[in-house]
Design an enzyme around this catalytic site. Sequence first.
Site, short mmCIF file in Angstrom:
data_model
loop_
_atom_site.label_atom_id
_atom_site.label_comp_id
_atom_site.label_asym_id
_atom_site.label_seq_id
_atom_site.Cartn_x
_atom_site.Cartn_y
_atom_site.Cartn_z
N PHE A 1 45.02 50.78 7.87
CA PHE A 1 44.60 49.86 6.80
C PHE A 1 43.09 50.01 6.61
O PHE A 1 42.32 49.07 6.69
CB PHE A 1 45.00 48.43 7.18
CG PHE A 1 45.08 47.47 6.02
CD1 PHE A 1 45.72 47.82 4.83
CD2 PHE A 1 44.52 46.20 6.12
CE1 PHE A 1 45.79 46.93 3.76
CE2 PHE A 1 44.60 45.30 5.06
CZ PHE A 1 45.24 45.66 3.88
N LYS B 1 45.70 65.10 6.30
CA LYS B 1 45.86 66.56 6.27
C LYS B 1 46.47 67.12 7.55
O LYS B 1 47.07 68.19 7.55
CB LYS B 1 44.48 67.21 6.08
CG LYS B 1 43.91 67.04 4.72
CD LYS B 1 42.41 66.82 4.76
CE LYS B 1 42.09 65.35 4.92
NZ LYS B 1 40.67 65.01 4.74
N GLU C 1 50.45 64.90 -1.64
CA GLU C 1 49.54 65.42 -2.67
C GLU C 1 48.07 65.18 -2.30
O GLU C 1 47.20 66.00 -2.57
CB GLU C 1 49.87 64.75 -4.01
CG GLU C 1 49.03 65.24 -5.17
CD GLU C 1 49.19 66.74 -5.47
OE1 GLU C 1 50.32 67.18 -5.66
OE2 GLU C 1 48.16 67.44 -5.48
N VAL D 1 45.02 67.53 -0.32
CA VAL D 1 44.04 68.46 -0.92
C VAL D 1 43.53 67.82 -2.22
O VAL D 1 44.33 67.46 -3.09
CB VAL D 1 44.69 69.83 -1.23
CG1 VAL D 1 43.68 70.77 -1.89
CG2 VAL D 1 45.24 70.47 0.04
N GLY E 1 32.78 56.12 0.99
CA GLY E 1 34.19 56.29 1.40
C GLY E 1 34.69 57.71 1.28
O GLY E 1 35.89 57.95 1.32
N GLU F 1 35.11 61.75 6.42
CA GLU F 1 36.10 61.51 7.47
C GLU F 1 35.51 60.52 8.48
O GLU F 1 34.28 60.33 8.54
CB GLU F 1 36.43 62.83 8.19
CG GLU F 1 37.13 63.84 7.32
CD GLU F 1 38.43 63.32 6.73
OE1 GLU F 1 39.34 62.96 7.48
OE2 GLU F 1 38.53 63.25 5.50
N ASP G 1 37.49 70.24 7.87
CA ASP G 1 38.31 69.59 6.84
C ASP G 1 38.78 70.63 5.80
O ASP G 1 39.96 70.67 5.44
CB ASP G 1 37.48 68.48 6.16
CG ASP G 1 38.24 67.79 5.05
OD1 ASP G 1 39.08 66.93 5.33
OD2 ASP G 1 37.99 68.13 3.87
N LYS H 1 42.57 72.30 4.62
CA LYS H 1 43.03 72.36 3.22
C LYS H 1 43.35 73.80 2.81
O LYS H 1 44.33 74.05 2.09
CB LYS H 1 41.97 71.75 2.30
CG LYS H 1 41.83 70.24 2.50
CD LYS H 1 40.58 69.70 1.84
CE LYS H 1 40.50 68.19 1.98
NZ LYS H 1 39.17 67.66 1.62
N GLY I 1 37.35 59.82 -2.21
CA GLY I 1 37.14 58.47 -2.76
C GLY I 1 38.37 57.62 -2.46
O GLY I 1 39.49 58.12 -2.46
N1 LIG Z 1 38.76 58.71 1.87
C1 LIG Z 1 39.03 59.81 1.20
O1 LIG Z 1 38.34 60.17 0.24
C2 LIG Z 1 40.22 60.64 1.58
C3 LIG Z 1 40.66 61.64 0.69
C4 LIG Z 1 41.77 62.43 1.03
C5 LIG Z 1 42.39 62.23 2.26
N2 LIG Z 1 41.92 61.27 3.11
C6 LIG Z 1 42.63 61.07 4.38
O2 LIG Z 1 43.32 59.83 4.32
C7 LIG Z 1 43.34 59.21 5.60
C8 LIG Z 1 42.74 57.81 5.49
O3 LIG Z 1 41.44 57.92 4.99
P1 LIG Z 1 40.52 56.61 4.89
O4 LIG Z 1 39.35 57.00 4.08
O5 LIG Z 1 41.34 55.43 4.54
O6 LIG Z 1 40.07 56.50 6.42
P2 LIG Z 1 39.53 55.20 7.16
O7 LIG Z 1 38.81 55.70 8.35
O8 LIG Z 1 38.84 54.29 6.21
O9 LIG Z 1 40.87 54.45 7.60
C9 LIG Z 1 41.72 54.91 8.59
C10 LIG Z 1 42.32 53.68 9.24
O10 LIG Z 1 43.32 54.10 10.14
C11 LIG Z 1 43.25 53.26 11.28
N3 LIG Z 1 43.88 53.97 12.40
C12 LIG Z 1 43.42 55.07 13.03
N4 LIG Z 1 44.28 55.45 13.99
C13 LIG Z 1 45.29 54.56 13.96
C14 LIG Z 1 46.48 54.39 14.70
N5 LIG Z 1 46.80 55.21 15.71
N6 LIG Z 1 47.28 53.36 14.39
C15 LIG Z 1 46.98 52.50 13.39
N7 LIG Z 1 45.86 52.61 12.66
C16 LIG Z 1 45.04 53.62 12.93
C17 LIG Z 1 41.77 52.98 11.47
O11 LIG Z 1 41.55 51.80 12.24
C18 LIG Z 1 41.29 52.87 10.04
O12 LIG Z 1 41.30 51.54 9.57
C19 LIG Z 1 42.56 60.15 6.54
O13 LIG Z 1 43.49 60.95 7.22
C20 LIG Z 1 41.71 61.00 5.59
O14 LIG Z 1 41.47 62.28 6.10
C21 LIG Z 1 40.87 60.46 2.79
N1 LIG Z 2 36.47 63.71 3.75
C1 LIG Z 2 37.19 64.41 2.74
C2 LIG Z 2 38.20 63.50 2.12
C3 LIG Z 2 39.17 64.22 1.22
O1 LIG Z 2 40.05 65.00 1.98
C4 LIG Z 2 36.25 64.96 1.70
O2 LIG Z 2 35.08 64.56 1.70
O3 LIG Z 2 36.65 65.79 0.88
#
Ligand SMILES: NC(=O)c1ccc[n+]([C@@H]2O[C@H](COP(=O)([O-])OP(=O)(O)OC[C@H]3O[C@@H](n4cnc5c(N)ncnc54)[C@H](O)[C@@H]3O)[C@@H](O)[C@H]2O)c1
Ligand SMILES: N[C@@H](CCO)C(=O)O
Length: 348
Positions: A11, A126, A150, A153, A207, A210, A221, A225, A323
Site C-alpha cells: 500500500f 518487474k 503492463e 515496462v 514517486g 525505486e 531497473d 525491463k 509516476g
Molecule cells: N512508482 C513508479 O513510478 C513505478 C512504475 C512502474 C513500476 N513500479 C513498481 O511498482 C511497485 C510499487 O511501486 P511504488 O512506487 O508503489 O513503491 P512504494 O515503495 O511506494 O510502495 C511499496 C509498498 O510495498 C510495501 N511492501 C514491501 N514489501 C512488502 C511485503 N513483503 N508485504 C507487504 N507490503 C510490502 C512497502 O511497505 C510499501 O508501502 C514496485 O515494484 C515498483 O518497482 C513503480
Molecule cells: N523506478 C522506475 C519506476 C518505473 O519502473 C523508473 O524510474 O522508471
Amino acid sequence: MTTYNLALIGFGGVNRALAELICDEPQRFASLGFELRVVAITDLAFGSLVQGDGIDLAAVLAMPRGTSFDGLPGGSSDPRNEDVIKNSPADIVVEATFTSPIDGEPAVSHVRWAIESGKHVVTTNKGPVALRGPELSKLAATNGVRFEYEGAVMSGTPVIRLAHKMLGGLELTAVQGILNGTSNYVLGRMEAGLRLDEAIAEAQDLGYAEADPTADIGGSDVRLKVAILANELLGASMNPSDVETTGIQDIKSDDVAKALASGHRWKLIGEARREADGRVVATVKPIALQADHPLAGISGATNAVSFTTDLLGAVTVSGPGAGRVETAYALISDIMAVNEFVKGAVRA
Ligand SMILES: NC(=O)c1ccc[n+]([C@@H]2O[C@H](COP(=O)([O-])OP(=O)(O)OC[C@H]3O[C@@H](n4cnc5c(N)ncnc54)[C@H](O)[C@@H]3O)[C@@H](O)[C@H]2O)c1
Ligand SMILES: N[C@@H](CCO)C(=O)O
C-alpha cells in the site's frame, strides 16, 4: 454490472493511487462495465485488513503511514500476505510491493499463491516478470486465470500489450529505448545544474524512484525491463544477468555540461537485438546522443521505446515511464484485460 473484489498487496505510492481513483472516480470504471471493490490490503507498514463487504478507502487513505490496521474489524498489525492472498474473498490480487532484482521475492511467492488459489494477478512489479515470467504465465494458464503486468515496462504507457496486439504481424528484430524515468529525470536535472544526489532526492519525492534508487541509477531497473522486452517480444529466454549493464552513477555534472556544450545529451539506453545468427543480445549503458537523435529529446520521467520491424521500419512509443498515478493506470489496463478474459469465458 460485474464487481471485481481486489486485494492490494503493498500500500505504497502505486496502490494508494489506484485506491484513490477507485474511491474518487467510480464513474471511470462504470464506463468500462465493471465496479471495483477493495476487500483486502496488506503492507509492511500497516499490517493487513480484510473486509469482505468492501474497505472504506477514504478512511484508510487518511491513515498516516506507520499506523496499524490492528484494532479495525478484520485488521492486524501483521501483513499476513500468504493468508490474505489465499483466503480473502478477492477475485484479483494487485501486487505492488518492492521489486527485487535478485530473486523477485517476495512478489514471486505472492503471484504464485494468488494463481494457485484461482485468483487473477495484476502487477507493476518487474521482479516476478523478468525472473519468473514464462513460468508464472504458464501456471496462470493452467489455473484458468490471468497474470497481467503492463506496468512492468514504462508504467501506464502501453508497450507490452500494444506490441503483442498491434505488432504481431511484423517481424521484430530489436527494441531500444529510454526505459527508466528516474535516471532520465536525474540526467535532465543535472543538465539544469543540480548535483546527482539532489536530483535523486527530487525523483524520490515525485514517486519515480525505486525503494532503493541505486536500482534506477545503477541500471538494474532497466536491465529487468530489457530482459522482459527481449523475452516477450524477441522470443528470447534471457535472464536479467545476461544483460550487460552499466548505469549512470559515474556520470559527473562536468560530463553532462561538456556534452550539452557540444550538442549532446547523456541518456541511459536499454537495447535488445536479434543478431544474424539468431542470438538475442542485450545491453544497458549511458550514451551521449547527438541532440538531433530521436531519443535525445525525451525529457524528464518520460520514456520511449523504438521497435525495429520488417514492414514498418522503426515504430516508437513514448509516454510516462514512472509516476504513481501513471503506474496505477497500468493496473487499470490490466484489470480491463482480466475483464475481457472473464467476459470471453462467460460467452464461450
Ligand atoms: N512508482 C513508479 O513510478 C513505478 C512504475 C512502474 C513500476 N513500479 C513498481 O511498482 C511497485 C510499487 O511501486 P511504488 O512506487 O508503489 O513503491 P512504494 O515503495 O511506494 O510502495 C511499496 C509498498 O510495498 C510495501 N511492501 C514491501 N514489501 C512488502 C511485503 N513483503 N508485504 C507487504 N507490503 C510490502 C512497502 O511497505 C510499501 O508501502 C514496485 O515494484 C515498483 O518497482 C513503480
Ligand atoms: N523506478 C522506475 C519506476 C518505473 O519502473 C523508473 O524510474 O522508471
